[in-house]
Design a protein around this motif. Structure first.
Motif, short mmCIF file in Angstrom:
data_model
loop_
_atom_site.label_atom_id
_atom_site.label_comp_id
_atom_site.label_asym_id
_atom_site.label_seq_id
_atom_site.Cartn_x
_atom_site.Cartn_y
_atom_site.Cartn_z
N ALA A 1 14.14 6.01 14.83
CA ALA A 1 15.27 6.58 15.57
C ALA A 1 15.08 8.07 15.81
O ALA A 1 16.02 8.86 15.70
CB ALA A 1 16.58 6.32 14.82
N GLY A 2 13.83 8.49 16.10
CA GLY A 2 13.56 9.87 16.44
C GLY A 2 13.50 10.83 15.28
O GLY A 2 13.41 12.04 15.46
N ARG A 3 13.51 10.28 14.06
CA ARG A 3 13.48 11.14 12.87
C ARG A 3 12.35 10.72 11.95
O ARG A 3 12.10 9.53 11.78
CB ARG A 3 14.81 11.06 12.13
N THR A 4 11.67 11.70 11.37
CA THR A 4 10.57 11.43 10.46
C THR A 4 10.99 11.76 9.03
O THR A 4 11.50 12.86 8.77
CB THR A 4 9.33 12.25 10.82
N VAL A 5 10.81 10.83 8.11
CA VAL A 5 11.08 11.04 6.69
C VAL A 5 9.76 10.93 5.94
O VAL A 5 9.01 9.97 6.14
CB VAL A 5 12.09 10.00 6.15
N GLU A 6 9.45 11.91 5.12
CA GLU A 6 8.18 11.95 4.40
C GLU A 6 8.41 11.90 2.90
O GLU A 6 9.50 12.20 2.41
CB GLU A 6 7.41 13.23 4.77
N SER A 7 7.37 11.54 2.18
CA SER A 7 7.45 11.39 0.73
C SER A 7 6.06 11.45 0.15
O SER A 7 5.08 11.15 0.85
CB SER A 7 8.11 10.05 0.37
N PRO A 8 5.91 11.80 -1.13
CA PRO A 8 4.63 11.56 -1.80
C PRO A 8 4.32 10.06 -1.78
O PRO A 8 5.23 9.25 -1.58
CB PRO A 8 4.87 12.07 -3.23
N PRO A 9 3.06 9.66 -1.97
CA PRO A 9 2.71 8.23 -1.91
C PRO A 9 3.58 7.37 -2.82
O PRO A 9 3.73 7.68 -4.01
CB PRO A 9 1.24 8.20 -2.34
N ALA A 10 4.19 6.34 -2.27
CA ALA A 10 5.06 5.44 -3.04
C ALA A 10 5.06 4.08 -2.37
O ALA A 10 4.81 3.95 -1.17
CB ALA A 10 6.48 6.01 -3.12
N LEU A 11 5.34 3.04 -3.15
CA LEU A 11 5.39 1.69 -2.63
C LEU A 11 6.71 1.38 -1.94
O LEU A 11 6.83 0.40 -1.22
CB LEU A 11 5.13 0.68 -3.75
N ARG B 1 0.86 -1.18 0.00
CA ARG B 1 0.00 0.00 0.00
C ARG B 1 0.90 1.23 0.00
O ARG B 1 1.90 1.26 0.72
CB ARG B 1 -0.89 0.00 1.23
N PRO B 2 0.62 2.25 -0.81
CA PRO B 2 1.47 3.44 -0.84
C PRO B 2 1.68 4.05 0.54
O PRO B 2 0.73 4.20 1.32
CB PRO B 2 0.71 4.40 -1.77
N ILE B 3 2.92 4.40 0.86
CA ILE B 3 3.25 4.98 2.15
C ILE B 3 3.76 6.41 1.95
O ILE B 3 4.30 6.74 0.88
CB ILE B 3 4.30 4.13 2.90
N VAL B 4 3.59 7.25 2.99
CA VAL B 4 3.97 8.65 2.87
C VAL B 4 4.94 9.10 3.96
O VAL B 4 5.49 10.20 3.85
CB VAL B 4 2.71 9.56 2.91
N ALA B 5 5.15 8.32 5.00
CA ALA B 5 6.05 8.74 6.06
C ALA B 5 6.55 7.55 6.85
O ALA B 5 5.86 6.55 7.00
CB ALA B 5 5.34 9.72 7.01
N VAL B 6 7.79 7.67 7.33
CA VAL B 6 8.40 6.67 8.20
C VAL B 6 9.08 7.41 9.34
O VAL B 6 9.84 8.37 9.11
CB VAL B 6 9.43 5.79 7.46
N ARG B 7 8.81 7.00 10.58
CA ARG B 7 9.50 7.56 11.73
C ARG B 7 10.35 6.47 12.36
O ARG B 7 9.83 5.42 12.75
CB ARG B 7 8.51 8.12 12.76
N GLU C 1 12.88 0.17 15.98
CA GLU C 1 11.46 0.03 15.69
C GLU C 1 11.04 1.24 14.87
O GLU C 1 11.42 2.37 15.17
CB GLU C 1 10.63 -0.04 16.98
N ALA C 2 10.25 1.02 13.84
CA ALA C 2 9.81 2.11 12.96
C ALA C 2 8.29 2.14 12.89
O ALA C 2 7.63 1.11 13.00
CB ALA C 2 10.39 1.93 11.56
N GLU C 3 7.75 3.34 12.72
CA GLU C 3 6.32 3.52 12.50
C GLU C 3 6.11 4.04 11.09
O GLU C 3 6.76 5.01 10.67
CB GLU C 3 5.71 4.50 13.50
N VAL C 4 5.25 3.38 10.34
CA VAL C 4 5.02 3.70 8.93
C VAL C 4 3.59 4.19 8.75
O VAL C 4 2.65 3.60 9.31
CB VAL C 4 5.28 2.47 8.04
N VAL C 5 3.42 5.26 7.99
CA VAL C 5 2.09 5.82 7.72
C VAL C 5 1.76 5.63 6.25
O VAL C 5 2.53 6.01 5.37
CB VAL C 5 2.03 7.33 8.07
N ALA C 6 0.61 5.01 5.98
CA ALA C 6 0.14 4.82 4.61
C ALA C 6 -0.54 6.09 4.12
O ALA C 6 -0.89 6.99 4.89
CB ALA C 6 -0.82 3.63 4.53
#
Length: 540
Positions: A443-453, A435-441, A465-470
């Motif tokens: 190690a205390g840092r958030t990286v964002e992107s337009p929707p991509a697989l 499912r296309p994702i837009v952000a990953v947090r 441990e990472a948290e991923v946002v679709a």
């Protein structure tokens, strides 16, 4: 809704093979599309089945089963069985190398047809089942040193049949094929998918090829009826299989020929001796009953019509990962080369200057003394210039990766600052999702992107441990092992798919700023760019 991670990360390489994208996963292993270099820019593509590390590390039984599967599958040589090419070992990873078949599983075709409100045409069903039974008969008749193995697959199901774009159906996954140990899994359940087990398999009786004939009949029934024959919770389902006579096909779909209905009912007899004696005998009965089967070209066109978009996305995802890795390799090489040049230009302590260089004359009173020249070390001056150039190369390379849409995007919530020594020890981890994702947090840092697989993220060394946002706001938690360069995010495709954007810059400017630092905010909606139609399938 937050999902817990259920899959471990995977390395970038296993042995000779470079892992690209995950193409299937189950309770025991994940299958990746991979490639290995043959010569120059020529690659061979393959499917690598990698055991989940927990199973491989627990007691070694999972690893033993993978090796046993390789031995059994390698004994079968038939165009309707996915061939096993080799086993790759790269501590702590072990992978089963199989031929990559570009296509879709029967279960995937059923889902795609159901989404369009249709059933798979009967001539195409007949052609697929005929191929499955031909491959199954070859497995049953396989020999080792001239002696028949009496192999039983035990897991014939829609998930374990791949229908290629070439129109041929192939049986795969001999992971629980009959092995002289036990019929029980680590959880104590009989091996196999409950809805496709034969009555004698559930009862724990001696298993013969008749259990595979029953399972193939269940698959045939479901393809023709457009619904599951046995489904629900495991225990009630097993009781139904043992105690109930399966419904006749024509009571579900009257257009099915009576001869086909009769053939399937015979293969679903509770008494194994009343089923067709062999898979080949069942195949001949069905072929004679149908009379008119689709040819491979017709089947291939149907697979393309149902699953072409999914295969296009897989190719695009593969290209994204390869492009990302190529850019990161270029940046790394430039930085290493600049560092070497800088190091080699340094002079040893105590070296004397070789010449006087004229310098600007300072007026008296400005610095407290007047000078007609400055004594300089040319090596030190050159080292300083090369050091600045090296930093410029690294900065430019990272900027190019970010601007090119390779999904290594700096978070707008993270202020610009000089790289610390801990960040210098980071590696790029590719998060892959269905499912296309837009952000990953992480190690205390958030990286964002337009929707991509896929989303490449710099991750410090060590496990995290990472948290991923679709793109639709759903979240998932996933573990990033210390040696992982790629992680599969447990997000299944949404009912209404959001296409990944082809341009990182087009949607990045539309994202709101002013977010609270260090927190994942609901993603902004991004307009999907047109998909690239020109990606050719990988050669294999």
């Amino acid at each position: 809704m937050t999902q817990s991670a259920t899959r471990s990360g995977a390395p970038e390489r296993v042995g000779r093979f470079e892992l690209l994208v995950p193409i299937g996963t189950g309770g025991m292993a994940t299958v990746y599309l991979a490639r290995t270099r043959l010569i120059a820019d020529t690659y061979r593509y393959a499917a690598l089945k990698i055991l989940h590390q927990k199973l491989a590390a627990d007691d070694g039984a999972g690893l033993a089963d993978l090796v046993a599967e390789a031995k059994l599958a390698s004994a079968i040589r038939h165009p309707n069985v996915v061939p096993v090419l080799s086993v790759e070992e790269d501590e702590p990873w072990v992978a089963l190398v199989m031929e990559y078949i570009e296509g879709e599983t029967i279960s995937g075709l059923i889902r795609a047809a159901r989404a369009k409100g249709e059933r798979i045409p009967q001539p195409i069903v007949g052609a697929m089942i005929a191929d499955v039974l031909a491959g199954l008969h070859a497995a049953h008749e396989a020999t080792d040193g001239g002696k028949r193995l009496d192999l039983v697959h035990r897991d014939v199901s829609p998930q374990n049949v791949i229908v290629g774009l070439d129109g041929r159906s192939r049986l795969t996954d001999f992971g629980i094929a009959k092995i002289d140990r036990t019929n029980a899994t680590a959880t104590g359940l009989v091996k196999g998918k409950t809805g496709y087990m034969a009555p004698e398999q559930i009862a724990g009786l001696k298993l013969t090829r008749a259990v595979d004939i029953w399972a193939s009949a269940v698959v045939t029934w479901e393809l023709l009826a457009g619904e599951r024959l046995f489904h629900g919770e495991p225990m009630p389902t097993m009781l139904r299989i043992v105690n109930e006579i399966p419904a006749r096909l024509r009571t579900i779909e009257p257009s099915i020929p009576e001869s086909v209905d009769e053939a399937v009912a015979q293969a679903l007899a509770h008494d194994p001796s009343k089923r067709p004696a062999t898979a080949d005998a069942f195949r001949k009965i069905l072929v004679d009953a149908w009379g008119n089967l689709a040819d491979p070209a017709e089947v291939g066109r149907y697979v393309q019509a149902l699953s072409g978009e999914k295969l296009d996305r897989r190719r695009a995802q593969t290209e994204e990962i390869l492009d990302l890795r190529a850019r990161m390799t270029t940046v790394t090489r430039h930085a290493e080369a600049s560092a070497r040049d800088t190091s080699s230009s340094k002079k040893a302590p105590g070296d004397l200057p070789t010449r006087l260089e004229s310098g600007p004359t300072t007026a008296p009173g400005e610095t407290g003394f007047a000078s007609t020249g400055s004594l300089r070390r040319p090596g030190r001056t050159r080292a300083l210039g090369l050091g600045i150039a090296a930093l410029g190369v690294v900065a430019f390379g990272v900027w190019m990766v970010t601007r090119s849409g390779a999904n290594v995007a700096a978070s707008p919530t993270t202020p610009a600052r000089e790289a610390s020594s801990s960040e210098a020890a980071s590696r790029i981890v590719v998060f892959s999702s269905k499912r296309p994702i837009v952000a990953v947090r992480v190690a205390g840092r958030t990286v964002e992107s337009p929707p991509a697989l896929t989303l490449g993220v710099p991750v410090p060394t060590g496990a995290h441990e990472a948290e991923v946002v679709a793109a639709d706001g759903e979240r998932a938690s996933v573990s990033v092992p210390a040696d992982a360069s790629q992680v599969l995010v447990p997000l299944e495709p949404a009912t209404s798919a959001i296409e990944p954007s082809a341009s990182a810059g087009a949607a990045a400017s539309a994202r709101p700023t002013g977010r609270a630092p260090g927190r994942l905010q609901p993603p902004a909606k991004a307009t999907a760019a047109p998909k690239d139609p020109g990606l050719a399938p990988p050669p294999y």
